[in-house]
Write a protein that holds these residues in place. Structure first.
Motif, PDB file in Angstrom:
ATOM      1  N   LEU A   6      41.164  39.228 -35.654  1.00  0.00           N
ATOM      2  CA  LEU A   6      42.427  38.563 -35.350  1.00  0.00           C
ATOM      3  C   LEU A   6      43.435  38.800 -36.460  1.00  0.00           C
ATOM      4  O   LEU A   6      43.090  38.789 -37.643  1.00  0.00           O
ATOM      5  N   PRO A   7      44.693  38.999 -36.116  1.00  0.00           N
ATOM      6  CA  PRO A   7      45.745  39.093 -37.138  1.00  0.00           C
ATOM      7  C   PRO A   7      45.830  37.788 -37.924  1.00  0.00           C
ATOM      8  O   PRO A   7      45.566  36.714 -37.390  1.00  0.00           O
ATOM      9  N   PRO A   8      46.200  37.855 -39.211  1.00  0.00           N
ATOM     10  CA  PRO A   8      46.257  36.634 -40.036  1.00  0.00           C
ATOM     11  C   PRO A   8      47.134  35.541 -39.438  1.00  0.00           C
ATOM     12  O   PRO A   8      46.786  34.358 -39.479  1.00  0.00           O
ATOM     13  N   ARG A   9      48.289  35.937 -38.866  1.00  0.00           N
ATOM     14  CA  ARG A   9      49.183  34.915 -38.303  1.00  0.00           C
ATOM     15  C   ARG A   9      48.520  34.176 -37.154  1.00  0.00           C
ATOM     16  O   ARG A   9      48.565  32.953 -37.069  1.00  0.00           O
ATOM     17  N   LEU A  10      47.858  34.910 -36.253  1.00  0.00           N
ATOM     18  CA  LEU A  10      47.201  34.280 -35.120  1.00  0.00           C
ATOM     19  C   LEU A  10      46.020  33.439 -35.575  1.00  0.00           C
ATOM     20  O   LEU A  10      45.790  32.326 -35.065  1.00  0.00           O
ATOM     21  N   ALA A  11      45.262  33.942 -36.549  1.00  0.00           N
ATOM     22  CA  ALA A  11      44.127  33.173 -37.065  1.00  0.00           C
ATOM     23  C   ALA A  11      44.589  31.863 -37.689  1.00  0.00           C
ATOM     24  O   ALA A  11      43.965  30.812 -37.499  1.00  0.00           O
ATOM     25  N   ASN A  12      45.693  31.900 -38.411  1.00  0.00           N
ATOM     26  CA  ASN A  12      46.214  30.681 -39.032  1.00  0.00           C
ATOM     27  C   ASN A  12      46.724  29.695 -37.991  1.00  0.00           C
ATOM     28  O   ASN A  12      46.592  28.478 -38.149  1.00  0.00           O
ATOM     29  N   GLU A  66      52.093  31.911 -60.875  1.00  0.00           N
ATOM     30  CA  GLU A  66      51.248  33.019 -60.419  1.00  0.00           C
ATOM     31  C   GLU A  66      50.350  32.637 -59.252  1.00  0.00           C
ATOM     32  O   GLU A  66      49.839  33.516 -58.550  1.00  0.00           O
ATOM     33  N   GLN A  67      50.156  31.349 -59.043  1.00  0.00           N
ATOM     34  CA  GLN A  67      49.232  30.914 -57.992  1.00  0.00           C
ATOM     35  C   GLN A  67      49.944  30.330 -56.776  1.00  0.00           C
ATOM     36  O   GLN A  67      49.281  29.941 -55.815  1.00  0.00           O
ATOM     37  N   LEU A  68      51.282  30.262 -56.796  1.00  0.00           N
ATOM     38  CA  LEU A  68      52.003  29.669 -55.674  1.00  0.00           C
ATOM     39  C   LEU A  68      51.795  30.452 -54.381  1.00  0.00           C
ATOM     40  O   LEU A  68      51.539  29.875 -53.325  1.00  0.00           O
ATOM     41  N   THR A  69      51.928  31.764 -54.474  1.00  0.00           N
ATOM     42  CA  THR A  69      51.728  32.581 -53.271  1.00  0.00           C
ATOM     43  C   THR A  69      50.287  32.462 -52.774  1.00  0.00           C
ATOM     44  O   THR A  69      50.036  32.354 -51.563  1.00  0.00           O
ATOM     45  N   LEU A  70      49.355  32.470 -53.700  1.00  0.00           N
ATOM     46  CA  LEU A  70      47.949  32.347 -53.322  1.00  0.00           C
ATOM     47  C   LEU A  70      47.665  30.990 -52.679  1.00  0.00           C
ATOM     48  O   LEU A  70      46.813  30.892 -51.796  1.00  0.00           O
ATOM     49  N   ALA A  71      48.395  29.933 -53.087  1.00  0.00           N
ATOM     50  CA  ALA A  71      48.163  28.588 -52.541  1.00  0.00           C
ATOM     51  C   ALA A  71      48.445  28.525 -51.052  1.00  0.00           C
ATOM     52  O   ALA A  71      47.874  27.689 -50.339  1.00  0.00           O
ATOM     53  N   LEU A  72      49.331  29.413 -50.568  1.00  0.00           N
ATOM     54  CA  LEU A  72      49.663  29.416 -49.133  1.00  0.00           C
ATOM     55  C   LEU A  72      48.785  30.375 -48.343  1.00  0.00           C
ATOM     56  O   LEU A  72      49.003  30.556 -47.145  1.00  0.00           O
ATOM     57  N   SER A  73      47.821  30.990 -48.995  1.00  0.00           N
ATOM     58  CA  SER A  73      46.899  31.892 -48.300  1.00  0.00           C
ATOM     59  C   SER A  73      45.748  31.092 -47.704  1.00  0.00           C
ATOM     60  O   SER A  73      45.374  30.030 -48.190  1.00  0.00           O
ATOM     61  N   ARG A  74      45.178  31.662 -46.656  1.00  0.00           N
ATOM     62  CA  ARG A  74      44.068  30.981 -45.989  1.00  0.00           C
ATOM     63  C   ARG A  74      42.808  31.056 -46.844  1.00  0.00           C
ATOM     64  O   ARG A  74      42.541  32.070 -47.490  1.00  0.00           O
ATOM     65  N   ALA A 100      48.024  26.834 -45.494  1.00  0.00           N
ATOM     66  CA  ALA A 100      48.186  28.030 -44.661  1.00  0.00           C
ATOM     67  C   ALA A 100      48.396  27.653 -43.202  1.00  0.00           C
ATOM     68  O   ALA A 100      49.250  28.241 -42.514  1.00  0.00           O
ATOM     69  N   SER A 101      47.642  26.691 -42.717  1.00  0.00           N
ATOM     70  CA  SER A 101      47.778  26.268 -41.320  1.00  0.00           C
ATOM     71  C   SER A 101      49.120  25.602 -41.069  1.00  0.00           C
ATOM     72  O   SER A 101      49.770  25.843 -40.044  1.00  0.00           O
ATOM     73  N   ILE A 102      49.551  24.748 -41.990  1.00  0.00           N
ATOM     74  CA  ILE A 102      50.836  24.060 -41.830  1.00  0.00           C
ATOM     75  C   ILE A 102      51.988  25.063 -41.862  1.00  0.00           C
ATOM     76  O   ILE A 102      52.914  25.009 -41.036  1.00  0.00           O
ATOM     77  N   SER A 103      51.942  25.995 -42.804  1.00  0.00           N
ATOM     78  CA  SER A 103      53.043  26.968 -42.911  1.00  0.00           C
ATOM     79  C   SER A 103      53.106  27.897 -41.707  1.00  0.00           C
ATOM     80  O   SER A 103      54.171  28.455 -41.411  1.00  0.00           O
ATOM     81  N   SER A 104      52.003  28.063 -40.981  1.00  0.00           N
ATOM     82  CA  SER A 104      52.006  28.944 -39.811  1.00  0.00           C
ATOM     83  C   SER A 104      52.717  28.333 -38.618  1.00  0.00           C
ATOM     84  O   SER A 104      53.051  29.038 -37.669  1.00  0.00           O
TER      85      SER A 104
END
Length: 624
Positions: A6-12, A66-74, A100-104
């Motif tokens: 599944l694409p990341p957007r759809l998985a999220n 440095e971890q902000l972008t990573l914080a929004l990753s699944r 990640a789920s909320i931001s999607s």
């Protein structure tokens, strides 16, 4: 269709369907993140019930640039890193899916500054492409998360949202539940710019007392029964509502496991079982309970939204909670008020860790005699279910580890107090051809038998027959050697010196019956073991009058003690059918003795006078 990743957007977005049910779900996840970050102040701003905006600001540790972008990753989290961490979770969050789920499904801005940084940074993400944009920002130490236009890219789900008022009520409920869990954290909630709720932090007891009054109201506090107990690594504390203050809905049931808000079926079942004798079916218990256990003994990774847990020793946890609450309700309701904490001056406290209500020495207990039946004023707990679906109602549960009972002893209580359910096991006594000379006709209100003897109708009290049957069964047990079972939660009594002396004087006799007591200090007794057959009996109500009986009789034989004990057990006995009753009584009593008991405890029903009255009322029928 071929199998594909599944694409990341759809998985999220699929994950968001599990985590983000409504705006209140977002508030819960973000509040838990703030608590895990060590925040002591949390500001929650809501616009239009969360449809338009959810903003949560805290003064926690913050997140580095440095971890902000990573914080929004699944599957990105700082709370677990190994399998051992997962098996002993102490944080509120751990899945790494919330942001990640909320931001999607929203437009999210994550702004944060850690103590090591001189400036703050903001990470922006919108649901469609999940691209994260990093920008400089102005912000004190801590984090602010803004969730705007929830479900803007999933209109089908947005249509399922309720009105602003309804959605905000759900958010308010989340805030109340988390506010009751953390009295050390100040929480402020606003809706459309107007302050709605403010929980000030402070001393734990004082802050909790104020929050209890806000959530439950003064009536709850005026009658609440406080619970506090500990057994090894299990600890329970909280408040139980007086039965008169219970509600027809589940809205006022607050439960926490290791500080985590829970709607656990096992705990709710134990609470309902503790209230079973006190509440009608249309009312639900009202309670606030904090249950703490070794994190290694509970699995919190069983529900996407973390609403449920699984205990490794579920039977032990269930029985422990039931026993603590059942004892607290019996003591709090039957024996009056006890001193309460300063913040809740009107509460009734039942402290299972050592302080129990004192029992008046002048209370008199009626004992059985041959002249008639005089039941003592005791409440006996009926056998409780060992299963959660209502089946096997009379089967007692067993503990693993301390206090374990042999299978034969564990089933003995059922054999003693339960009439067989299988009518085929006995022949209904409906004619003079049976082993008894009486013709049994019907059971009335569980404790009365209608029978015919020599052409006349009689109504007999069944309590004496119950008592005789239970007494014979107990005497047989004593002859074989009664199995004593250690209590999971020893029961503490505050008694007069006279009753304590009676317990010491008759120690050997009580031990022979399976009752072992210890005296830790003057005026105190602790019940440590009970007869395994009678593990479901409410010993907190039986022991004081039992000691009163012993104090009035310097010399008591074992048979006399068994006879006294059979009285309250007989009062609790119930029977459903004639066949069951006959089979149960004839297990230990001969038929002629049963007939004698029924005749000696019966009154004649005026059948002749009734027939004469009917003849006078319908003379034309009598003539024919």
């Amino acid at each position: 269709m071929p199998i594909q990743i599944l694409p990341p957007r759809l998985a999220n977005q699929i994950a968001a369907g599990e985590v983000v049910e409504r705006p209140a779900s977002v508030v819960k996840e973000l509040l838990e993140n703030s608590l895990d970050a060590g925040a002591t102040r949390i500001q929650i701003d809501i616009l239009r019930g969360g449809h338009q905006l959810i903003r949560i600001r805290d003064n926690g540790c913050g997140v580095e640039k440095e971890q902000l972008t990573l914080a929004l990753s699944r599957h990105a989290t700082s709370k677990v890193s190994t399998l051992d961490d997962l098996e002993a979770i102490t944080s509120m969050g751990f899945r790494g899916e919330a942001l990640a789920s909320i931001s999607s499904v929203s437009r999210l801005i994550f702004t944060s500054r850690s103590a090591e940084q001189s400036e703050a940074w903001a990470a922006k993400a919108e649901g469609r492409d999940m691209a994260v944009e990093l920008l400089p920002a102005s912000h004190p130490q801590g984090t602010t998360v803004e969730v705007a236009d929830l479900f803007f890219n999933t209109p089908a789900r947005r249509r399922f949202l309720r009105t602003e008022k309804t959605e905000f009520n759900h958010i308010d409920e989340v805030v109340k539940r988390i506010g009751l869990a953390r009295q050390d954290v100040s929480i402020t909630l606003t809706h459309n710019g107007k302050p709605v709720r403010q929980f000030r932090s402070g001393d734990s007891d004082v802050a909790l007392g104020k929050r209890l009054q806000v959530v439950f109201g003064q009536k709850f506090l005026a009658q609440a029964i406080q619970v506090k107990a500990q057994h090894h690594d299990m600890q329970i504390r909280g408040w139980l509502a007086h039965p008169q203050a219970c509600k027809p809905s589940h809205d006022y049931q607050y439960c926490y496991v290791n500080g985590r808000v829970m709607r656990d079926k096992l705990i709710n079942h134990a609470v309902r079982q503790a209230y079973d004798e006190l509440l009608p079916a249309d009312l639900q218990p009202v309670f606030l309970l904090y249950f703490d256990i070794d994190p290694r003994q509970v699995d919190v990774n069983v529900h996407p939204a973390k609403h449920e847990v699984r205990f490794h020793q579920s039977r032990l946890v269930h029985d422990y909670i039931y026993q603590v609450l059942h004892q607290a309700l019996n003591e709090g309701l039957n024996w009056g008020e006890i001193a309460a904490p300063e913040t809740l001056p009107q509460s009734v406290v039942a402290d299972s860790s050592g302080s129990s209500p004192s029992f008046a020495a002048e209370a008199k207990t009626e004992t059985s005699n041959d002249a008639g039946y005089q039941p003592p004023a005791l409440r006996i707990a009926e056998p409780q279910s060992a299963s959660y679906d209502g089946r096997a109602r009379h089967a007692p549960s067993t503990y693993r580890g301390q206090g374990a009972v042999e299978p034969a002893a564990a089933a003995a209580y059922s054999q003693l107090m339960t009439v067989p359910a299988d009518d085929s096991a006995a022949t209904p006594v409906l004619s003079g051809d049976q082993s008894t000379d009486l013709q049994w006709l019907a059971i009335h209100q569980q404790h009365y038998l209608l029978f015919r003897d020599d052409g006349q109708l009689y109504l007999a009290a069944l309590i004496p027959a119950y008592q005789q049957r239970i007494q014979c069964a107990l005497i047989a047990d004593v002859a074989d050697g009664i199995v004593a079972q250690p209590l999971l939660l020893p029961v503490s009594f505050s008694l007069s010196d006279e009753l304590v002396h009676a317990a010491q004087h008759h120690e050997a006799l009580l031990t022979q019956l399976g009752l072992q007591m210890a005296q830790p200090k003057r005026g105190k007794l602790i019940l440590k073991t009970i007869p395994a057959r009678l593990r479901q009996v409410s010993w907190s109500t039986i022991i004081p009058p039992l000691l009163e009986f012993l104090s009035q009789n310097a010399e008591v034989t074992l048979s006399q003690l068994v006879k006294w004990l059979a009285m309250p057990l007989a009062t609790a006995q119930q029977t459903q059918s004639l066949a069951q009753l006959q089979h149960w009584l004839q297990e230990v009593l001969p038929s002629n003795e049963i007939d004698s008991l029924l005749r000696n405890n019966s009154i004649e029903i005026g059948l002749n006078s009734a027939m004469a009255e009917l003849s006078n009322r319908y003379p034309e029928h009598h003539e024919h």
